[in-house]
Design a protein around this motif. Sequence first.
Motif, PDB file in Angstrom:
ATOM      1  N   ASP A  40       0.833  -1.291  -0.192  1.00  0.00           N
ATOM      2  CA  ASP A  40      -0.005  -0.021  -0.173  1.00  0.00           C
ATOM      3  C   ASP A  40       0.835   1.271  -0.115  1.00  0.00           C
ATOM      4  N   LEU A  41       1.247   1.830  -0.983  1.00  0.00           N
ATOM      5  CA  LEU A  41       1.831   3.109  -1.189  1.00  0.00           C
ATOM      6  C   LEU A  41       1.065   4.482  -1.096  1.00  0.00           C
ATOM      7  N   SER A  42      -0.185   4.235  -0.650  1.00  0.00           N
ATOM      8  CA  SER A  42      -0.947   5.504  -0.532  1.00  0.00           C
ATOM      9  C   SER A  42      -0.971   6.309   0.417  1.00  0.00           C
ATOM     10  N   LYS A  43      -0.343   5.862   1.549  1.00  0.00           N
ATOM     11  CA  LYS A  43      -0.163   6.546   2.762  1.00  0.00           C
ATOM     12  C   LYS A  43       0.671   7.911   2.653  1.00  0.00           C
ATOM     13  N   ASP A  44       0.423   8.885   3.349  1.00  0.00           N
ATOM     14  CA  ASP A  44       1.269   9.925   3.443  1.00  0.00           C
ATOM     15  C   ASP A  44       2.185   9.793   4.323  1.00  0.00           C
ATOM     16  N   ILE A  45       3.665   9.499   3.817  1.00  0.00           N
ATOM     17  CA  ILE A  45       4.685   9.208   4.778  1.00  0.00           C
ATOM     18  C   ILE A  45       5.529  10.415   4.972  1.00  0.00           C
ATOM     19  N   ARG A  46       5.291  11.663   4.464  1.00  0.00           N
ATOM     20  CA  ARG A  46       6.363  12.759   4.489  1.00  0.00           C
ATOM     21  C   ARG A  46       6.588  13.103   5.900  1.00  0.00           C
ATOM     22  N   LYS A  47       5.926  12.879   6.880  1.00  0.00           N
ATOM     23  CA  LYS A  47       6.387  13.133   8.312  1.00  0.00           C
ATOM     24  C   LYS A  47       7.052  12.068   9.221  1.00  0.00           C
ATOM     25  N   ASN A  48       7.287  10.778   8.531  1.00  0.00           N
ATOM     26  CA  ASN A  48       7.888   9.736   9.281  1.00  0.00           C
ATOM     27  C   ASN A  48       9.332   9.621   8.557  1.00  0.00           C
TER      28      ASN A  48
ATOM     29  N   ASN B 245       5.707   0.034   9.211  1.00  0.00           N
ATOM     30  CA  ASN B 245       4.523  -0.574   8.529  1.00  0.00           C
ATOM     31  C   ASN B 245       3.698  -0.070   7.305  1.00  0.00           C
ATOM     32  N   GLU B 246       3.469   1.335   7.909  1.00  0.00           N
ATOM     33  CA  GLU B 246       2.717   2.041   6.927  1.00  0.00           C
ATOM     34  C   GLU B 246       3.715   2.805   5.670  1.00  0.00           C
ATOM     35  N   GLY B 247       5.060   2.832   5.771  1.00  0.00           N
ATOM     36  CA  GLY B 247       5.805   3.520   4.874  1.00  0.00           C
ATOM     37  C   GLY B 247       6.553   4.479   5.709  1.00  0.00           C
ATOM     38  N   VAL B 248       7.727   4.889   5.433  1.00  0.00           N
ATOM     39  CA  VAL B 248       8.743   5.816   6.043  1.00  0.00           C
ATOM     40  C   VAL B 248       9.388   6.661   4.836  1.00  0.00           C
ATOM     41  N   VAL B 249       9.967   7.857   5.396  1.00  0.00           N
ATOM     42  CA  VAL B 249      11.230   8.205   4.438  1.00  0.00           C
ATOM     43  C   VAL B 249      12.391   7.850   5.198  1.00  0.00           C
ATOM     44  N   VAL B 250      13.313   7.005   4.489  1.00  0.00           N
ATOM     45  CA  VAL B 250      14.552   6.600   4.953  1.00  0.00           C
ATOM     46  C   VAL B 250      15.740   7.652   4.540  1.00  0.00           C
ATOM     47  N   ILE B 251      16.592   8.321   5.252  1.00  0.00           N
ATOM     48  CA  ILE B 251      17.607   9.024   4.942  1.00  0.00           C
ATOM     49  C   ILE B 251      18.897   8.345   4.834  1.00  0.00           C
ATOM     50  N   VAL B 252      19.516   8.507   4.127  1.00  0.00           N
ATOM     51  CA  VAL B 252      21.020   7.820   4.027  1.00  0.00           C
ATOM     52  C   VAL B 252      22.109   8.535   3.371  1.00  0.00           C
ATOM     53  N   PRO B 253      22.586   9.386   4.318  1.00  0.00           N
ATOM     54  CA  PRO B 253      23.488  10.560   4.029  1.00  0.00           C
ATOM     55  C   PRO B 253      25.041  10.226   4.065  1.00  0.00           C
TER      56      PRO B 253
ATOM     57  N   ILE C  53      18.701  -1.069  -0.521  1.00  0.00           N
ATOM     58  CA  ILE C  53      17.990  -1.993  -1.284  1.00  0.00           C
ATOM     59  C   ILE C  53      16.802  -2.459  -0.698  1.00  0.00           C
ATOM     60  N   GLU C  54      16.987  -2.789   0.709  1.00  0.00           N
ATOM     61  CA  GLU C  54      15.604  -3.124   1.497  1.00  0.00           C
ATOM     62  C   GLU C  54      14.494  -2.263   1.465  1.00  0.00           C
ATOM     63  N   SER C  55      15.053  -1.126   1.747  1.00  0.00           N
ATOM     64  CA  SER C  55      14.055   0.097   1.936  1.00  0.00           C
ATOM     65  C   SER C  55      13.269   0.409   0.735  1.00  0.00           C
ATOM     66  N   MET C  56      13.959   0.396  -0.620  1.00  0.00           N
ATOM     67  CA  MET C  56      13.175   0.418  -1.811  1.00  0.00           C
ATOM     68  C   MET C  56      12.418  -0.497  -2.052  1.00  0.00           C
ATOM     69  N   GLN C  57      12.908  -1.963  -1.918  1.00  0.00           N
ATOM     70  CA  GLN C  57      11.951  -2.948  -1.969  1.00  0.00           C
ATOM     71  C   GLN C  57      10.978  -3.147  -1.375  1.00  0.00           C
ATOM     72  N   GLN C  58      10.929  -2.402   0.003  1.00  0.00           N
ATOM     73  CA  GLN C  58       9.668  -2.318   0.718  1.00  0.00           C
ATOM     74  C   GLN C  58       8.817  -1.181   0.485  1.00  0.00           C
ATOM     75  N   GLY C  59       9.101  -0.411  -0.440  1.00  0.00           N
ATOM     76  CA  GLY C  59       8.452   0.714  -1.075  1.00  0.00           C
ATOM     77  C   GLY C  59       8.367   2.022  -0.351  1.00  0.00           C
ATOM     78  N   HIS C  60       9.554   2.205   0.434  1.00  0.00           N
ATOM     79  CA  HIS C  60       9.896   3.252   1.449  1.00  0.00           C
ATOM     80  C   HIS C  60      10.514   4.374   0.443  1.00  0.00           C
ATOM     81  N   LEU C  61      10.290   5.678   0.832  1.00  0.00           N
ATOM     82  CA  LEU C  61      10.799   6.695  -0.069  1.00  0.00           C
ATOM     83  C   LEU C  61      12.320   6.736   0.627  1.00  0.00           C
TER      84      LEU C  61
END
Length: 694
Positions: free
Chosen positions: A179-187, A268-276, A287-295
């Motif tokens: 489910d990629l419809s959730k708003d994840i911008r604050k996570n 569970n509902e998707g997050v933003v993962v920052i890898v700086p 790789i894992e974050s992208m495969q799970q549909g996270h931004l």
Amino acid sequence: MLLSKGYEITVFIPGKHLTKDKLYTKDGIRFVEFALIRTKASDFLGYETFIAFEFAAVIGDYLKKENVPDIIESQEYNGIAYYILQMKHLGYPLFSEIKVLLTLHAPSFLYHTYNEVPAYRHPYFWIGEMERWCILAADQLTAPGYFLTQAVQPYFSNKLSREIKVIPYPFEEKETEKDLSKDIRKNLFFFGKLTPQKGIFALLKAINNLRKKGWSNKITIIGGDHYYHPEQTSMRSWIKGKYKEEIRSGKLALSGNLSPSQLKILFNEGVVVIVPSIGDNYPFTVIESMQQGHLVLVSKQGGQGELVKHLENGLVFDHTIEGDLEEKILLINQLSLEALQLIRKKAVTSVSEKHNYETVFKEKKKILDEMIFTTNILNTFPFTRQPKIINNKNENKFIPDLLSVVIPYYNMGDYIHETLESIYKSAYTSFEVIIINDGSSDIHSALLETVSTSYPVQVYSQSNKGLSAARNAGANLAKGEFLVFIDADDKIHPDYFGEAVALLKKKKNVSFVGSWVQYFEQSNGIWPAFTPEPPYLLAYNMVCSGALVYNTNDFLQYGLNDPALKHGLEDWDAVVSMVANGKNGVVIPKLLYYYRIRKGSMARSFTPEKIISAVTYIAKKHHAAYAQFSSDLSALYNANGPAFLTNNITLDQYNYHLLPSWIPFKTKIIKAVKRFPALRNTAFKIQSLLKYRS
């Protein structure tokens, strides 16, 4: 992946607290969790070097019990494959048949720079040397991304000429509807080790700047704590002190390590993962974050930039552009949900396209097949810093295969029989023995006379001229193709001569051979010698240089002992001279030479002043070699102090000075700290707490 293609896989894992090996099968793969009990090397090797030696020992056991495997695959990290590769190139039975594929993962010599670790301090620099040598010694090299293939280049004296083939990580998971419809911008989450290399400082700086502009989103930092050397404290403690108001307000959370089940709930509902990361291999987190549909929002500096394309399957910023990370964080809120959904969807398919088993296996198989069907040719030994080879005149006056054993003798009548007895027990029998009587007293000269009636030795007498002159006299009398000096009170293992001569005959770029050394009489310690190469060789005597087996011609041209070094270190000077002239040596990691520790010996009479005088002379004599490595030598001296105070480059010598003298059991504590890296950070913390009291 390999299992699914019909390969049999065995995975070896160090079992730190086991008393015997633990074998088990999981998902069709055999695991060997091996007990660290096969050798006693922990008594004289630092932790990382010891683990590498134990790894070679367990591989040796399995080579004897089972067939030689088609491939041994290892990573370079901490030089884990160092002794496997040493034994391969030194021609150990069965080891010489193996083929080693080295997959570059996270070389400490590179990551220490990123993490502001004092990389020239013992044992860090030595660990980096092991890693560098493994990269040169393996049969094939791979890396999961192009970033690392370029990042390691400056850490070799000449650019690495070997090809590093890029093979992406294999990654497959059962397809599930996301489910990629959730708003994840604050996570927002930082997910990685708390190290400078992972870009935590850059992220915290960007957040601080955003706060000044009114940005109020919460960010959670997930990852294990690490020691931050410049501040002599943990990263977690440093962050908690620096950003305590952020943490108190709930806008910054430090979660530490989380289990997979905890992460699944949190993400569970998707997050933003920052890898700086400021420099990274090819982080599996991405790789894992992208495969799970996270931004994902990643830095350009690293392998992650090869997978993530800006605004296509993620967001990318550039550390070299001021404020770019802040701009990209703000961009997340500016993108519509539909745009984010498309990016996340493309992220999932990107991983599937690049990292699926079929695509990766096709490339991996090419390398495996090439290795399997290629014959090992091991007629040279790989050296990390290969000086220019000087083609000296090849004298034919020496008798092939004959080993000339030269014994300098000065008042050693009490020991000479024992020394000769060990020599004549040698498994290698093609040798002559030359004894140079360097002006011994009448009593000891008479004792020497009795030797010639018991053993077929040649005795030559001269007025007392010193050890250097005695060795040189014997070398000039040598008839053999090979030459060795044995002190008149030392002993050898029966296999030493044979193994050394075999290496000199097989390796065309090797001019001398040494071994590990066992002390006896007044000490039972061990000297673990190492391949003598600069810069270490120019600061620290890496071999028992008075007991080496030489190519006679090479020694006579470049290794004659210098009589000016009347206080000692003339044998070290000879090794420096040979290596500086392209005549390299190797070390057999076995106890094949026995060095007597006794009162009154020349080595026991060393004082700091004598050593400093000799070292100064040697440095001036070999000015060109010392000038070439001056920056490395300066860094080594600054990090570790005078080299003559270092008795083992694999141990953490520095922490000896950190703890106050009044601490109970200091010697035992320091012994443990030197061997076990987990205790290094503890020692730093204790020193930090007690520095005012001490």
